[in-house]
Design a protein around this motif. Structure first.
Motif, mmCIF file in Angstrom:
data_model
loop_
_atom_site.group_PDB
_atom_site.id
_atom_site.type_symbol
_atom_site.label_atom_id
_atom_site.label_comp_id
_atom_site.label_asym_id
_atom_site.label_seq_id
_atom_site.Cartn_x
_atom_site.Cartn_y
_atom_site.Cartn_z
ATOM 1 N N ILE A 67 0.822 -1.207 0.000
ATOM 2 C CA ILE A 67 0.000 0.000 0.000
ATOM 3 C C ILE A 67 0.853 1.252 0.000
ATOM 4 O O ILE A 67 0.636 2.193 -0.773
ATOM 5 C CB ILE A 67 -0.955 -0.008 1.216
ATOM 6 C CG1 ILE A 67 -2.027 -1.084 1.040
ATOM 7 C CG2 ILE A 67 -1.605 1.355 1.408
ATOM 8 C CD1 ILE A 67 -2.853 -1.326 2.280
ATOM 9 N N VAL A 68 1.847 1.287 0.891
ATOM 10 C CA VAL A 68 2.692 2.479 1.015
ATOM 11 C C VAL A 68 3.479 2.715 -0.270
ATOM 12 O O VAL A 68 3.598 3.848 -0.751
ATOM 13 C CB VAL A 68 3.645 2.338 2.218
ATOM 14 C CG1 VAL A 68 4.615 3.514 2.283
ATOM 15 C CG2 VAL A 68 2.854 2.249 3.519
ATOM 16 N N LEU A 69 4.020 1.653 -0.858
ATOM 17 C CA LEU A 69 4.779 1.784 -2.105
ATOM 18 C C LEU A 69 3.904 2.358 -3.213
ATOM 19 O O LEU A 69 4.314 3.277 -3.938
ATOM 20 C CB LEU A 69 5.330 0.417 -2.515
ATOM 21 C CG LEU A 69 6.101 0.377 -3.849
ATOM 22 C CD1 LEU A 69 7.354 1.245 -3.784
ATOM 23 C CD2 LEU A 69 6.470 -1.062 -4.209
ATOM 24 N N MET A 70 2.689 1.849 -3.349
ATOM 25 C CA MET A 70 1.792 2.339 -4.391
ATOM 26 C C MET A 70 1.381 3.795 -4.137
ATOM 27 O O MET A 70 1.279 4.602 -5.072
ATOM 28 C CB MET A 70 0.536 1.458 -4.473
ATOM 29 C CG MET A 70 0.781 0.037 -4.961
ATOM 30 S SD MET A 70 1.470 -0.049 -6.642
ATOM 31 C CE MET A 70 3.195 -0.415 -6.271
ATOM 32 N N ALA A 71 1.151 4.158 -2.874
ATOM 33 C CA ALA A 71 0.743 5.531 -2.548
ATOM 34 C C ALA A 71 1.842 6.527 -2.880
ATOM 35 O O ALA A 71 1.590 7.596 -3.453
ATOM 36 C CB ALA A 71 0.366 5.630 -1.071
ATOM 37 N N VAL A 72 3.083 6.199 -2.518
ATOM 38 C CA VAL A 72 4.199 7.094 -2.814
ATOM 39 C C VAL A 72 4.440 7.161 -4.311
ATOM 40 O O VAL A 72 4.777 8.224 -4.862
ATOM 41 C CB VAL A 72 5.474 6.629 -2.067
ATOM 42 C CG1 VAL A 72 6.688 7.434 -2.501
ATOM 43 C CG2 VAL A 72 5.268 6.764 -0.552
ATOM 44 N N TRP A 73 4.259 6.063 -5.020
ATOM 45 C CA TRP A 73 4.406 6.057 -6.481
ATOM 46 C C TRP A 73 3.377 6.994 -7.115
ATOM 47 O O TRP A 73 3.710 7.786 -8.011
ATOM 48 C CB TRP A 73 4.235 4.631 -6.996
ATOM 49 C CG TRP A 73 4.541 4.451 -8.465
ATOM 50 C CD1 TRP A 73 5.241 5.307 -9.271
ATOM 51 C CD2 TRP A 73 4.166 3.351 -9.293
ATOM 52 N NE1 TRP A 73 5.322 4.805 -10.547
ATOM 53 C CE2 TRP A 73 4.681 3.605 -10.588
ATOM 54 C CE3 TRP A 73 3.463 2.175 -9.065
ATOM 55 C CZ2 TRP A 73 4.493 2.711 -11.643
ATOM 56 C CZ3 TRP A 73 3.275 1.282 -10.114
ATOM 57 C CH2 TRP A 73 3.791 1.558 -11.388
ATOM 58 N N LEU A 74 2.136 6.937 -6.651
ATOM 59 C CA LEU A 74 1.096 7.833 -7.175
ATOM 60 C C LEU A 74 1.475 9.296 -6.946
ATOM 61 O O LEU A 74 1.321 10.132 -7.849
ATOM 62 C CB LEU A 74 -0.244 7.528 -6.507
ATOM 63 C CG LEU A 74 -1.425 8.415 -6.938
ATOM 64 C CD1 LEU A 74 -1.757 8.194 -8.411
ATOM 65 C CD2 LEU A 74 -2.644 8.142 -6.067
ATOM 66 N N TYR A 75 1.974 9.597 -5.772
ATOM 67 C CA TYR A 75 2.395 10.971 -5.479
ATOM 68 C C TYR A 75 3.523 11.405 -6.418
ATOM 69 O O TYR A 75 3.517 12.527 -6.940
ATOM 70 C CB TYR A 75 2.843 11.075 -4.022
ATOM 71 C CG TYR A 75 3.637 12.318 -3.733
ATOM 72 C CD1 TYR A 75 3.018 13.563 -3.662
ATOM 73 C CD2 TYR A 75 5.022 12.262 -3.578
ATOM 74 C CE1 TYR A 75 3.754 14.714 -3.427
ATOM 75 C CE2 TYR A 75 5.757 13.397 -3.341
ATOM 76 C CZ TYR A 75 5.121 14.624 -3.264
ATOM 77 O OH TYR A 75 5.853 15.759 -3.049
ATOM 78 N N LYS A 76 4.481 10.526 -6.653
ATOM 79 C CA LYS A 76 5.607 10.879 -7.530
ATOM 80 C C LYS A 76 5.135 11.150 -8.958
ATOM 81 O O LYS A 76 5.674 12.044 -9.638
ATOM 82 C CB LYS A 76 6.666 9.767 -7.502
ATOM 83 C CG LYS A 76 7.488 9.757 -6.226
ATOM 84 C CD LYS A 76 8.637 8.779 -6.303
ATOM 85 C CE LYS A 76 9.533 8.933 -5.106
ATOM 86 N NZ LYS A 76 10.238 10.236 -5.084
ATOM 87 N N LEU A 77 4.143 10.410 -9.418
ATOM 88 C CA LEU A 77 3.617 10.663 -10.758
ATOM 89 C C LEU A 77 2.934 12.026 -10.826
ATOM 90 O O LEU A 77 3.020 12.722 -11.853
ATOM 91 C CB LEU A 77 2.631 9.567 -11.160
ATOM 92 C CG LEU A 77 3.219 8.187 -11.463
ATOM 93 C CD1 LEU A 77 2.140 7.269 -12.021
ATOM 94 C CD2 LEU A 77 4.375 8.279 -12.467
ATOM 95 N N ALA A 78 2.259 12.415 -9.744
ATOM 96 C CA ALA A 78 1.638 13.740 -9.716
ATOM 97 C C ALA A 78 2.686 14.833 -9.827
ATOM 98 O O ALA A 78 2.469 15.863 -10.480
ATOM 99 C CB ALA A 78 0.830 13.907 -8.426
ATOM 100 N N VAL A 79 3.850 14.612 -9.222
ATOM 101 C CA VAL A 79 4.939 15.583 -9.308
ATOM 102 C C VAL A 79 5.553 15.573 -10.700
ATOM 103 O O VAL A 79 5.753 16.621 -11.328
ATOM 104 C CB VAL A 79 6.008 15.288 -8.242
ATOM 105 C CG1 VAL A 79 7.215 16.208 -8.412
ATOM 106 C CG2 VAL A 79 5.421 15.452 -6.833
ATOM 107 N N LYS A 80 5.874 14.367 -11.219
ATOM 108 C CA LYS A 80 6.543 14.253 -12.505
ATOM 109 C C LYS A 80 5.685 14.761 -13.663
ATOM 110 O O LYS A 80 6.208 15.259 -14.659
ATOM 111 C CB LYS A 80 6.945 12.791 -12.764
ATOM 112 C CG LYS A 80 8.092 12.297 -11.882
ATOM 113 C CD LYS A 80 8.423 10.843 -12.195
ATOM 114 C CE LYS A 80 9.593 10.362 -11.369
ATOM 115 N NZ LYS A 80 10.845 11.077 -11.720
ATOM 116 N N SER A 81 4.376 14.645 -13.533
ATOM 117 C CA SER A 81 3.491 15.077 -14.609
ATOM 118 C C SER A 81 3.297 16.590 -14.643
ATOM 119 O O SER A 81 2.656 17.115 -15.555
ATOM 120 C CB SER A 81 2.126 14.391 -14.471
ATOM 121 O OG SER A 81 1.487 14.814 -13.288
#
Length: 540
Positions: free
Chosen positions: A81-95
C-alpha cells in the motif's frame, strides 16, 4: 497445541511488567537513545522473542512462525500500500500536476496555517476515510513539504491531525471490526464513540495551528478555525449518530474543506504566516477550473477506485462463496495455525487462533492504488511508461528501509499477540476494577502502539473490554469505544506510522526525532480520553 499462559510469575502485575519490557525498550530506544527506527525495531523483536520463549514458554518454532507471519503482513498488504501511494504521489509531481495543485492552494491562501488546515487536516481526513493504512500520512506530508513546510514538521503535523480521523479509516473498518467482536451493531458503537471523539476532532485544528504558530496563530486565524472545526465536528458527529461509521470521515472532510475554501474567499488573516525560509508563492499564472480539476485528478481517481474496491458488490466477488474467491491465496502458517490456544478470561472458551497470511492480489487496497497509478499515467500526456517506471524505482529505493522497519514491527506485534504478552498487559489493567474505565483507553493505546492499526487493536483487546465491562457493571459499548478512541491517539506514535511518515518526507533514519515531536501530544490526548471515559462510565 500450546495453551497461552498469561501469568508465568504467579503475579499478574509482575507478568504484565515483564511482557511490557519490549515496548518499554522501544520507547526508550527512540527517545533516550535516539536510535534509528530500524535498529530499535530489530532489537525490540529480539527482546520480545526472548521474553516469549524463555518467560512465557512459547515453543521456539511457533514463535519463529509468528515472526514470519508478521514479516509477511508487513510486506503485504502494508508495504504494498505504502509503495503504491508514494508512487502515485511521484507521478503527480513528474506530470507537472503538482505545480498546479500548489498554485491552486496558494490561490485560496498564502498563509501556511490555513494551508495546513486544508491539506494536513481536511485532505488528510478524507484520505484516511477513503483508503487508510498509511496513505493519508504519506501523501499529505509529502504535499506539505512541497509548499514550504520542513519535512519532519510536516510529518509530525499530519500524524497529529490523524487523531481526528483515525477511528474511521478505510470506510469505517476499525469501528465495524470492533462492533463485530463486541457483539453489537456498528451503529451502536458509532453512536457511543460520539461521546468521546467529537471533542478531540474539534480541538485538533486549534492544536495544529498552535504547534505551528502558538497562541498568536490561533488568535489571527480564529474565524477560520471555528469554521473548519465547527463544520467538521458537526458533520462527523451527525454522521456517526444517524448514518454510521462508513462515511464519518469522507463527508466531514469534503464539506469542511469546501466550506473553509469558500470562507477564505471572503476572509483572510491580516498577517500572512509562512514558515521560516519559505518564500511567498508568486501567482505568475491563474489556473482555470479545468486545469485545477485535472491537476487533482490523481486523487479523484484514487477516491473513485477505492470506493469501487470498497463497494459491497466488489467485496462479494472475493467472498468465500463469490465467483473470484479462488483469486485469493491463503497460506496457513506451519506450527502456528490453530496450534496456539487463547484461554479464559481473554476468550470465553478455549479458542485456537488462526494464523493465515492472506494474499489478496486483486482485492487488496494496494491494487486499487495501482489501478489509480495506471489510470493517472494513461490520462497524463507528459507521463510515459518509462517515466512511470522510474517513479516506481525511486519509490522502492526510498522505501525499502521503512518497509523493512515495518516488517520488524509487525513481527514483534504478531509475536506479542500469539505469545500472550499483549493479553498479560491487558489482564493486569483489567484488575483495576471500578477504576478500569479510567485505564480502558490505555489498553487501546498500547494495542495500536504494538500493532500500528486500530483494526488490529480492536481485534486484540475488543473481547477483553466487553468481558471486563460486564464483570464490573460498566457499559461494554463504552469500553469498546474507549479501546477504539484510545487506540487512535497512539497512531501519532505507532512505529508503523512513524516509519511511513519519515519515508514520505525522505527523512528515514530520523524516526526518533519525529517520535519525540509527537509523543507528548499522543499522551495528552490519550489522557483526555481516559478522563472523559471515566466520567461517562458514571452515567452510562
Amino acid at each position: 497445541m500450546w495453551m497461552q499462559a498469561y501469568n508465568p510469575f504467579g503475579n499478574e502485575y509482575v507478568s504484565a511488567l515483564v511482557a511490557f519490557l519490549p515496548i518499554l525498550f522501544f520507547l526508550v530506544g527512540l527517545t533516550a537513545f535516539k536510535m534509528k527506527g530500524i535498529l530499535a525495531a530489530g532489537l525490540t523483536l529480539v527482546i520480545s522473542f526472548a521474553v516469549a520463549v524463555f518467560v512465557f514458554q512459547m515453543p521456539a518454532l511457533k514463535a519463529l512462525s509468528a515472526i514470519v507471519l508478521g514479516f509477511g503482513n508487513g510486506l503485504w498488504p502494508i508495504g504494498y500500500i505504502v509503495l503504491m501511494a508514494v508512487w502515485l504521489y511521484k507521478l503527480a509531481v513528474k506530470s507537472g500536476k503538482f505545480d498546479v495543485i500548489r498554485g491552486s492552494i496558494a490561490s485560496i491562501s498564502q498563509d501556511h496555517r490555513l494551508q495546513l488546515l486544508l491539506i494536513g487536516f481536511s485532505f488528510n481526513a478524507f484520505l484516511e476515510g477513503a483508503a487508510g493504512f498509511g496513505v493519508p500520512i504519506a501523501i499529505s506530508a509529502a504535499l506539505l513539504t512541497q509548499i514550504g513546510f520542513k519535512p519532519l514538521k510536516a510529518a509530525g503535523l499530519c500524524l497529529i491531525a490523524n487523531a481526528a480521523s483515525g477511528a474511521f479509516g478505510a470506510i469505517g473498518i476499525p469501528v465495524i471490526t470492533g462492533a463485530q467482536l463486541g457483539g453489537i451493531s456498528s451503529l451502536e458503537l458509532s453512536r457511543t464513540l460520539a461521546f468521546l471523539l467529537p471533542p478531540v476532532s474539534f480541538v485538533i485544528p486549534f492544536l495544529l495551528v498552535f504547534i505551528l504558530n502558538g497562541f498568536k496563530g490561533i488568535k489571527e486565524t480564529l474565524p477560520a478555525l471555528l469554521v473548519l472545526s465547527g463544520t467538521y465536528t458537526i458533520i462527523q458527529t451527525a454522521t456517526m449518530i444517524f448514518i454510521g461509521p462508513e462515511l464519518a470521515n469522507i463527508g466531514a472532510a469534503l464539506i469542511s474543506m469546501g466550506v473553509l475554501a469558500l470562507f477564505l474567499r471572503k476572509w483572510q488573516p491580516k498577517h500572512i504566516y509562512r514558515e521560516q525560509g519559505a518564500e511567498v508563492q508568486e501567482q505568475d499564472q491563474r489556473y482555470t477550473i479545468g486545469q485545477v480539476a485535472k491537476a487533482w485528478s490523481p486523487f479523484y481517481i484514487l477516491t473513485l477506485v477505492i470506493a469501487l474496491w470498497s463497494a459491497p458488490f466488489f467485496k462479494q466477488l472475493f467472498a468465500a462463496d463469490g465467483p473470484l474467491t479462488g483469486w485469493i491465496a491463503y497460506v496457513k502458517m506451519p506450527f502456528l495455525h490453530q496450534e496456539v490456544v487463547t484461554i479464559a478470561p481473554i476468550a470465553v472458551t478455549n479458542t485456537p487462533i488462526d494464523a493465515i497470511l492472506k494474499l489478496d492480489f486483486v482485492s487488496a487496497t494496494g491494487t486499487a492504488i495501482l489501478a489509480a497509478v495506471i489510470l493517472t499515467s494513461l490520462f497524463s500526456r507528459n507521463i510515459n511508461w518509462n517515466c512511470a517506471g522510474r517513479g516506481l524505482q525511486e519509490a522502492a529505493k526510498e522505501l525499502w528501509i521503512p518497509v523493512l522497519t515495518i516488517c520488524f514491527i509487525m513481527a514483534f506485534a504478531n509475536l506479542s499477540n500469539y505469545a500472550g504478552l499483549s493479553a498479560a498487559i491487558g489482564l493486569a489493567l483489567a484488575k483495576t476494577g471500578s477504576l478500569f474505565p479510567l485505564f480502558s483507553p490505555i489498553l487501546g493505546w498500547i494495542g495500536v502502539f504494538i500493532t500500528g492499526s486500530v483494526v488490529s487493536n480492536n481485534a486484540l483487546f475488543g473481547t477483553l473490554q466487553v468481558v471486563t465491562g460486564s464483570q464490573i457493571g460498566t457499559s461494554s459499548a463504552l469500553l469498546l469505544s474507549a479501546n477504539t478512541a484510545g487506540g487512535v491517539m497512539a497512531k501519532l506514535i505507532s512505529p508503523q506510522s512513524i516509519a511511513i511518515a519519515t519515508a514520505a518526507v525522505k527523512e528515514t533514519g530520523n524516526e526518533s526525532a519525529l517520535f519525540n515531536m509527537t509523543i507528548k501530544y499522543s499522551l495528552l490526548l490519550a489522557g483526555f480520553v481516559c478522563i472523559l471515559t471515566f466520567i461517562l462510565s458514571l452515567f452510562l
